[in-house]
Structures are given as C-alpha cells and as structure tokens.
Enzyme design. Sequence first.
Site, PDB file in Angstrom:
ATOM      1  N   TYR A 149       1.144  -1.449  -0.156  1.00 20.37           N
ATOM      2  CA  TYR A 149      -0.148  -0.146   0.374  1.00 20.37           C
ATOM      3  C   TYR A 149       0.888   1.323   0.002  1.00 20.37           C
ATOM      4  O   TYR A 149       0.754   2.153  -0.894  1.00 20.37           O
ATOM      5  CB  TYR A 149      -1.023  -0.039   1.424  1.00 20.37           C
ATOM      6  CG  TYR A 149      -2.419   1.056   0.923  1.00 20.37           C
ATOM      7  CD1 TYR A 149      -3.269   1.196   0.166  1.00 20.37           C
ATOM      8  CD2 TYR A 149      -2.300   2.892   1.681  1.00 20.37           C
ATOM      9  CE1 TYR A 149      -4.048   2.147   0.691  1.00 20.37           C
ATOM     10  CE2 TYR A 149      -2.627   3.248   2.528  1.00 20.37           C
ATOM     11  CZ  TYR A 149      -3.392   2.842   0.883  1.00 20.37           C
ATOM     12  OH  TYR A 149      -4.885   4.078   1.240  1.00 20.37           O
ATOM     13  N   LYS A 153       1.215   3.921  -3.241  1.00 19.19           N
ATOM     14  CA  LYS A 153       0.828   5.562  -2.951  1.00 19.19           C
ATOM     15  C   LYS A 153       1.556   6.406  -3.377  1.00 19.19           C
ATOM     16  O   LYS A 153       1.951   7.236  -3.384  1.00 19.19           O
ATOM     17  CB  LYS A 153      -0.282   5.473  -1.936  1.00 19.19           C
ATOM     18  CG  LYS A 153      -1.330   5.200  -1.240  1.00 19.19           C
ATOM     19  CD  LYS A 153      -2.942   5.235  -2.392  1.00 19.19           C
ATOM     20  CE  LYS A 153      -3.920   4.877  -1.857  1.00 19.19           C
ATOM     21  NZ  LYS A 153      -4.372   5.308  -2.996  1.00 19.19           N
TER      22      LYS A 153
END
Length: 227
Positions: A149, A153
Amino acid sequence: MNVVITGAGRGIGLGFVEYYLSAGATVWACYRCGDDGLRNFDSDRLKTVQWDVIETKDANFINESEIPGSIDLLINNARIYGPDKETGQSLDGITPETMLNVLDVNCIGPLRVVQRLKSKVISAKGKIANISSKMGSCEENTTGGCYAYRASKACLISVSKSMAIDLAPYDVRVITLHPGWVKTDMTGQSGLIDVQCSVKGVAAIIDNMDGYSPGAFVAFDGRCIPY
C-alpha cells in the site's frame, strides 16, 4: 460542470458523488462491481459506468459509456488496501504478486484512466485530482510495514507530479490528495473523520487548486505533505 469519479461505488467515492450532485454537477460514477450505493440517488445528472481501472479500455468503451467530450474534473479515487498489514504486508509476508496487484490498482489504474480521458480534460482545461494517502510519504513513514500500500501510494504521488508537469501546457491542473484517515469499509470504520468531512475538505482544495504548486501533495485539511 462534468465530473468523472472512479471508485465511486462506496466509501469516499460515493461521498464525492453525493457532494458534486448536490453542487449541481453532472456526475459519471465509475465502479468496479456493486453499484448498490449509487442506486440510492434519484438524479438524472448521475450516470453510472462499470469500469475496473486495471482494464485498458478502448475508445468504443468510452463512447458507449457516454462520457462527455469535455470533463471539468476527473477524480481518480479507485484503490485497494490489499492484505492485512500484520501478515500479508509485513516484511516477511509480502509477496511480489501482492505488490504488483496493489500497484496495478492504486497507481497504474489512475494512469490508465488519465491516458484514456486526458483529451476530454484538456478540452475543458479541467482539473485532475489523484487520491493518494499520507502513507505514501517516505518522510512521514515512522511505523514501517504496509509494503504494497505504501509503495503504490508513493508511486502515485510521483506519477501525479509528472502528469501535472506534462499537462500544464494545456492548462490542465493536477493535484495529489490525502483524504485523511476516514471511517470507511477500507479502514474497518476505525478512521478519525467521516466521509463527509473528508470530501468537504478535499473539494475545497480542488476548488482552490491554483493556490498550490502543480502536482502538490495536500491533505484534506489543506496541509502540504512532504514526499
């Protein structure tokens, strides 16, 4: 005002739909699967489009979706978290397959969407808002973990910055946004703010995008976040 929103079937995406419909915009709400939340809106200004951002769509798909020739605002909101952070995204538990899957949705997905729709945003001299996360900031990473994650990002922040530079000659403005730790299904409803608070803050930043440098990384409360 024509607004296109990906990941609009639930959570923050659904909040964006409600906000911009209330503001009088015509909204194309793109969802991967399950449009139950979108069915709660009774508005002829809401158009729904089934669009999984990991798929590369051709011009025929866009024409059949009746997405307009001029887009004032494109919000790239579709994203996934991936496996739980304790096991599936730990140093020992993370796998190449997980990394690639999360990266495909969270970073390459927005890139695909912009590639397909950029001529329509250029036509309107519009805006692109890419929804990232503070977890993509290397400087603010003090807890480690969450490999897929965080990386996805961080990658989106970089891609968004390049978009901002490349589209500036066409008078298209691009910004990267951290929506906050929001009470949604992704966070198990354990966030610090609700969807309405997040969306209101993000929308205010989008309205005042000229007050930020191209590709700036900004939190819902207006704070610029270091990369």
